[in-house]
Enzyme design. Structure first.
Site, PDB file in Angstrom:
ATOM      1  N   GLU A  38     -24.609  17.016  -9.177  1.00  0.00           N
ATOM      2  CA  GLU A  38     -24.714  18.451  -9.480  1.00  0.00           C
ATOM      3  C   GLU A  38     -26.096  18.992  -9.158  1.00  0.00           C
ATOM      4  O   GLU A  38     -26.235  20.091  -8.605  1.00  0.00           O
ATOM      5  CB  GLU A  38     -24.391  18.690 -10.959  1.00  0.00           C
ATOM      6  CG  GLU A  38     -24.182  20.155 -11.329  1.00  0.00           C
ATOM      7  CD  GLU A  38     -25.472  20.904 -11.640  1.00  0.00           C
ATOM      8  OE1 GLU A  38     -25.488  22.142 -11.578  1.00  0.00           O
ATOM      9  OE2 GLU A  38     -26.492  20.235 -11.932  1.00  0.00           O
ATOM     10  N   ASP A  53     -26.143  12.874 -13.164  1.00  0.00           N
ATOM     11  CA  ASP A  53     -27.317  12.866 -12.291  1.00  0.00           C
ATOM     12  C   ASP A  53     -28.366  13.818 -12.852  1.00  0.00           C
ATOM     13  O   ASP A  53     -28.048  14.720 -13.630  1.00  0.00           O
ATOM     14  CB  ASP A  53     -26.950  13.240 -10.852  1.00  0.00           C
ATOM     15  CG  ASP A  53     -26.605  14.713 -10.701  1.00  0.00           C
ATOM     16  OD1 ASP A  53     -25.690  15.179 -11.402  1.00  0.00           O
ATOM     17  OD2 ASP A  53     -27.244  15.418  -9.897  1.00  0.00           O
ATOM     18  N   HIS A  84     -35.481  20.691 -15.849  1.00  0.00           N
ATOM     19  CA  HIS A  84     -36.038  20.691 -14.491  1.00  0.00           C
ATOM     20  C   HIS A  84     -37.566  20.631 -14.495  1.00  0.00           C
ATOM     21  O   HIS A  84     -38.168  20.584 -13.426  1.00  0.00           O
ATOM     22  CB  HIS A  84     -35.586  21.903 -13.659  1.00  0.00           C
ATOM     23  CG  HIS A  84     -34.124  21.919 -13.349  1.00  0.00           C
ATOM     24  ND1 HIS A  84     -33.597  22.581 -12.261  1.00  0.00           N
ATOM     25  CD2 HIS A  84     -33.065  21.358 -13.965  1.00  0.00           C
ATOM     26  CE1 HIS A  84     -32.280  22.437 -12.238  1.00  0.00           C
ATOM     27  NE2 HIS A  84     -31.939  21.686 -13.268  1.00  0.00           N
TER      28      HIS A  84
END
Length: 454
Positions: free
Chosen positions: A156, A92, A423
């Site tokens: 996660e 993920d 991110h």
């Protein structure tokens, strides 16, 4: 100097690795059906399962975990009496954020400036490909000398704990002598690094209500308390003037002993704008590895485009708190919750919801497995010795595994070095790091098996 056979094999496999990573990156596997279809995660899980079956893994299964996502498991038996090593990654990914800010499509692996760009390329689809490369290299050079379990998590990034709860309910499934978590990264490109500590995390949503409904700001503004202003006031209470996290009762003065992070290098890695100050006090390593850090990661409020002159009746924010080793995430959650309720201004009604939590982690880097990894990394990175550092991010599963299997050694490596920008927009992976770390992991498995036979 003659290249090691493992290195030669991994180098020959890199074109295949790039093609496979492109396939895996193409799945929009954000584990939040409010943002992307659940079918994208399911398709990614099936891809991972098929990849394991193609490598002769047995008992391959898609595990339905309590948070509604799937983790992928497989077992590759090794020689009789060989130790068992668990290899971890997650398929993920974080949402792409502002897709317009990407220089290439986030779910399309794109080569640029010597790196491969795409969401999940480093965090952590590349980690799964790293495991595949290491195992394939071993198969081509005498075979895999250990029994291998692979677990690829499906949530996660959401921190909802599905795999943790599943592992607790099935404690024999992931049992291993050593666990390699492929979800951290080198201190910088070319410097082989194991991660010694991880900060834990707690995630809270706070809602403030002040009015029965929105009001005209000209008619009522100045006396009627609007929820958005109350939320701004509340969130500001979480930081001191210098930016230090200030949650009532939470210690913020721990020191980091070990590899330091020069401020100039940090500013470059973090891409801090010229003239903008860093926040907090003392060393950068203290701030990002040894101390708690609060971040407001989202606010529900009217967008600028289409905004009306109104007082807002309700406001909502999501707050993340990173919790360093030595502090308890559950206690930090309680302190943050109490702080938010105590500091809401003007009698605003407060509701706090916990949406995620994970404990911090500290590895034993003096264990025999780390000796095997140090030897492997010195071969994979000629002229460099293995370093150990902290990591400000969280992998909640680590503490669950450490609790379930207290005798197991846990090593943390991966592809998320600073240039990877995980991110963020324009996430990327260094193919050279993927190649060298795959070599290191393969050599580690050989060294570790040999150490157990000695």
């Amino acid at each position: 100097m003659t290249a090691h056979p493992i290195s030669e094999t991994v180098a020959s496999l890199m074109p295949r690795a790039k093609a496979e990573l492109a396939e895996l990156v193409a799945f929009q596997s954000v584990a939040d059906p409010a943002q992307f279809p659940k079918s994208e995660c399911e398709a990614a899980a099936n891809w991972v399962a098929d990849a394991l079956r193609a490598e002769d893994f047995q008992d391959v299964a898609l595990l339905d975990t309590p948070d509604g996502t799937q983790s992928v498991y497989g077992f590759l038996p090794g020689p009789a009496g060989a130790p068992t090593v668990l290899l971890y990654a997650h398929y993920d990914v974080q949402p792409p954020l502002d897709e317009c800010a990407w220089l290439s499509p986030p779910f399309e692996l794109t080569e640029r400036d010597g790196r491969w760009f795409g969401r999940g390329a480093a965090d952590c689809k590349g980690g799964f490909v790293m495991h595949l490369l290491a195992l394939r290299a071993l198969k081509a050079n005498g075979g895999v000398p250990v029994s291998v379990k692979v677990i690829a998590e499906g949530s996660e990034e959401q921190g909802t704990g599905g795999l943790e709860r599943y592992a607790e309910a099935h404690p024999d499934l992931l049992a291993a002598d050593t666990i390699v978590i492929g979800d951290t990264g080198n201190f910088r490109v070319g410097l082989p690094t194991v991660t010694a500590t991880l900060r834990g995390m707690t995630m809270l949503r706070v809602t403030l209500d002040t009015l029965e409904g929105n009001l005209h700001s000209g008619q009522f503004g100045g006396a009627a308390p609007d929820a958005l202003a109350a939320m701004i006031h509340l969130l500001a209470s979480l930081r001191a003037e210098d930016g230090t996290t200030t949650v009532d009762g939470l210690a913020t003065d721990a020191d980091w002993e070990g590899l330091q992070y020069p401020e100039a290098e940090f500013r470059t890695d973090a891409k801090v704008l010229e003239g903008v100050e860093l926040i907090g006090t003392d060393t950068v390593a203290d701030r990002i590895w040894a101390r708690p850090a609060v971040t407001v990661i989202g606010i529900d409020c009217p967008p600028v485009v289409g905004a009306t002159p109104s007082l807002q009746a309700t406001a909502r924010a999501q707050v993340s708190l990173r919790v360093p080793p030595g502090q308890d995430a559950a206690e930090a959650t309680q302190l943050l919750t109490a702080h938010l309720k105590a500091h809401a201004p003007w009698g605003a009604r407060v509701a706090v919801e916990q949406v995620g939590q994970g404990q911090p982690f500290r590895a034993d880097i003096s264990s025999p497995a780390y000796t095997s990894m140090a030897q492997a990394m010195e071969t994979a990175y000629p002229g460099e010795k293995m370093q150990s550092s902290g990591m400000g991010g969280s992998i909640p599963l680590c503490n669950t595994l450490a609790t379930l299997y207290p005798e197991a050694e846990i090593l943390l490596i991966g592809l998320s070095e600073p240039e990877a920008q995980i991110h963020a927009v324009n996430e990327s992976v260094s193919p050279e790091e993927l190649e060298r770390l795959s070599v290191a992991e393969a050599l580690f498995l050989q060294n570790y098996a040999e150490s157990k036979r000695a």
